[in-house]
Design a protein around this motif. Structure first.
Motif, PDB file in Angstrom:
ATOM      1  N   PHE A 179      19.372  43.183 101.042  1.00 32.78           N
ATOM      2  CA  PHE A 179      19.668  44.609 101.216  1.00 32.78           C
ATOM      3  C   PHE A 179      19.493  45.297  99.869  1.00 32.78           C
ATOM      4  N   GLU A 180      18.727  46.384  99.889  1.00 32.77           N
ATOM      5  CA  GLU A 180      18.438  47.093  98.643  1.00 32.77           C
ATOM      6  C   GLU A 180      18.296  48.577  98.948  1.00 32.77           C
ATOM      7  N   ILE A 181      18.785  49.406  98.042  1.00 31.86           N
ATOM      8  CA  ILE A 181      18.677  50.850  98.228  1.00 31.86           C
ATOM      9  C   ILE A 181      17.410  51.352  97.538  1.00 31.86           C
ATOM     10  N   SER A 182      16.511  51.921  98.319  1.00 34.55           N
ATOM     11  CA  SER A 182      15.300  52.546  97.796  1.00 34.55           C
ATOM     12  C   SER A 182      15.321  54.010  98.200  1.00 34.55           C
ATOM     13  N   PHE A 220      21.740  40.380 106.991  1.00 38.98           N
ATOM     14  CA  PHE A 220      21.058  40.527 105.706  1.00 38.98           C
ATOM     15  C   PHE A 220      20.186  39.301 105.379  1.00 38.98           C
ATOM     16  N   PRO A 226      13.939  43.859 101.740  1.00 38.97           N
ATOM     17  CA  PRO A 226      15.300  44.330 101.443  1.00 38.97           C
ATOM     18  C   PRO A 226      15.407  45.849 101.356  1.00 38.97           C
ATOM     19  N   ALA A 227      14.457  46.498 100.676  1.00 42.71           N
ATOM     20  CA  ALA A 227      14.479  47.962 100.574  1.00 42.71           C
ATOM     21  C   ALA A 227      14.213  48.604 101.932  1.00 42.71           C
ATOM     22  N   VAL A 273      15.198  55.479 102.013  1.00 40.93           N
ATOM     23  CA  VAL A 273      16.336  56.219 102.550  1.00 40.93           C
ATOM     24  C   VAL A 273      15.930  57.628 102.965  1.00 40.93           C
ATOM     25  N   VAL A 289      19.231  50.771 107.744  1.00 43.70           N
ATOM     26  CA  VAL A 289      20.686  50.855 107.936  1.00 43.70           C
ATOM     27  C   VAL A 289      21.207  52.250 107.586  1.00 43.70           C
ATOM     28  N   ILE A 290      20.825  52.755 106.412  1.00 43.27           N
ATOM     29  CA  ILE A 290      21.327  54.076 105.998  1.00 43.27           C
ATOM     30  C   ILE A 290      20.759  55.174 106.894  1.00 43.27           C
ATOM     31  N   GLY A 326      17.333  48.289 103.988  1.00 44.51           N
ATOM     32  CA  GLY A 326      18.321  49.200 103.431  1.00 44.51           C
ATOM     33  C   GLY A 326      18.111  50.603 103.973  1.00 44.51           C
TER      34      GLY A 326
END
Length: 477
Positions: A259-262, A255, A122-123, A266, A129-130, A126
């Motif tokens: 999906f996770e923001i790391s 997904f 997930p990270a 990023v 995508v970003i 993420g």
């Protein structure tokens, strides 16, 4: 592969020309064969690094995940290629550019997933995508940042990418990381399978012509696969089982892995987007020069960079990795002389079809890791060679030697000994131990802040065969 019957010289230089279908289809498949192994290899490497690939104790649990990653690599390489050849508004250069999964991001991805299994994905996605969205933003000002990435920097980065990955090739050829503490690791049997691939690939590259030479790595792996089968490393039962487990057709799931923001992911993907964007600029210039005998327009360069970013972001949503233009296909266009973007569109459709059929990924998954290791050694060695070739355009005065020396020493050193920064915060530690990012940042910063005008002694060109063949300016392209 090509001949005069395909079209007139003027037609062959026209991206909008479409050869007769019976000639366009083989030309399109030739483009796919040139990039196929390189395109699916990152998915296999990341699955193995995460712990659900070759030799994984996850067994059947890891099977659909790895097959899905391979499937997405093919599907979104085809979709991203369509962005380039057909275009969508400002997205796409409308040139015969083949997109594929980028090697450049592998040194960033491995520390993010190492030994963490599917839970790390997930990270990772993420960040994909970003990073893809940021890559799209770069397209709006790509021409203005090229000054910060001269051959000294880009050559160093490409070389570092290869150096970061050659260890993977050796480990695969010896039996894979999961077997590293087992007696069979490094056995003659394991190495024999890898060497068969290497020798067949070299033989075809040097002594064959046309389609055989273009698809040398693919054919080498196929020959190695059959050799491994005769040596008992692959069983028909195992192939049948993998084939039977895979669905006849499957569509991508948004997904699928979450999906996770790391912050580490990023930052890593966004920084590498700069390098990937400059690589694409070089590929677009190579295509227009080699295929049409002209310089690339600003619109083509911007459109190609947009396609990189959009293709990567869309791929990340569905479990695919960052896409970028493939340099080997640039050389193929120069070799065939066929500039038609519609030929590459046919190849893209072929990739999409393969990506929708999980059984293709299931068969790829049965390739012994030792066989893949032989192909990986060749591919990653060529990445290093490409970086060194780019560095030959550098004016090797003492200023540039110091920049290169410090960046390479710190970057490669931290990668070889990650414990040297074990007390850093997790995010910074992951970025530093990638090796690639610290090397790139050091080279970019030093290149920008160190004066061009040094003393006569400091700018004296270094002897001993290190002098490049550039025109003397560090910013030559």
């Amino acid at each position: 592969m090509t001949d005069a019957s395909i079209g007139t010289p003027e037609q062959l230089r026209d991206p909008n020309y479409t050869p007769a279908l019976h000639k366009a289809v083989p030309l399109g498949i030739q483009h796919v064969l040139a990039m196929f192994v390189s395109n699916v290899t990152p998915a296999i490497i990341i699955a193995g690094a995460a712990g659900f690939g070759f030799g994984s104790d996850a067994g059947a649990q890891g099977f659909p995940d790895m097959t899905y990653l391979i499937q997405m690599s093919m599907l979104f390489a085809g979709i991203a290629t369509l962005f380039q050849t057909i275009g969508l508004g400002p997205v796409g250069a409308r040139l015969p550019i083949v997109q594929g999964t980028s090697f450049a991001f592998i040194p960033i991805m491995i520390p993010l997933v190492a030994g963490k299994g599917v839970e790390a994905l997930p990270a990772l996605f993420g960040g994909v995508v970003i990073g893809g969205l940021f890559h799209t933003l770069i397209a709006t000002f790509i021409g203005k940042i090229r000054f910060a990435l001269p051959p000294l920097v880009t050559g160093l980065v490409v070389t570092m990418i290869g150096l970061a990955l050659v260890k993977v090739g050796i480990q695969y050829a010896a039996g894979g990381v999961p077997a590293i503490n087992k007696p069979e690791y490094g056995s003659l049997l394991n190495w024999s399978a890898a060497l068969v691939v290497i020798f067949v690939t070299l033989g075809l590259k040097f002594y064959a012509r046309g389609m055989l030479a273009v698809s040398a790595v693919v054919i080498g792996i196929i020959v190695g696969y059959f050799y491994a089968m005769t040596m008992g490393m692959v069983t028909l039962e195992g192939i049948a089982t993998s084939w039977g487990r895979a669905a006849p057709i499957a569509f991508p799931m948004p997904f699928k892995f979450g999906f996770e923001i790391s912050i580490a992911a990023v930052v890593g993907f966004c920084l590498m987007a700069f390098v990937s964007a400059v690589e694409t600029v070089g590929d677009v210039s190579g295509i227009t020069k080699g295929g049409a005998g002209r310089e690339a327009t600003d619109k083509e360069i911007s459109g190609a960079t947009y396609a990189d970013g959009v293709g990567s972001a869309v791929a990340g949503i569905f479990g695919g990795f960052p896409n970028t233009s493939f340099s080997q296909n640039v050389g193929l266009i120069a070799m065939t002389g066929v500039m038609s973007r519609h030929v590459v569109t046919i190849g893209a459709v072929f990739l999409i079809i393969c990506g929708l059929i999980p059984k293709v990924g299931a068969v790829i998954r049965t390739i012994p890791i030792e066989v893949l290791g032989g192909g990986v050694i060749v591919m990653f060695g060529m990445v290093v060679a490409a970086g060194i070739s780019m560095l030959s355009d550098v004016n090797w005065n003492r200023r540039n030697m110091v920049i290169f020396a410090i960046a390479l020493s710190v970057g490669l050193g931290l990668q070889l000994d990650p414990k040297a920064v074990q007390y850093l915060p997790d995010t910074l530690r992951i970025l530093m131990t990638s090796g690639l990012l610290p090397a790139a940042l050091i080279a970019i910063v030093l290149n920008l802040i160190l004066p061009e005008e040094l003393s006569d002694e400091a700018t004296e060109e270094v002897s001993g065969g290190m002098q490049g063949h550039g025109e003397g300016s560090l910013n030559n392209k």
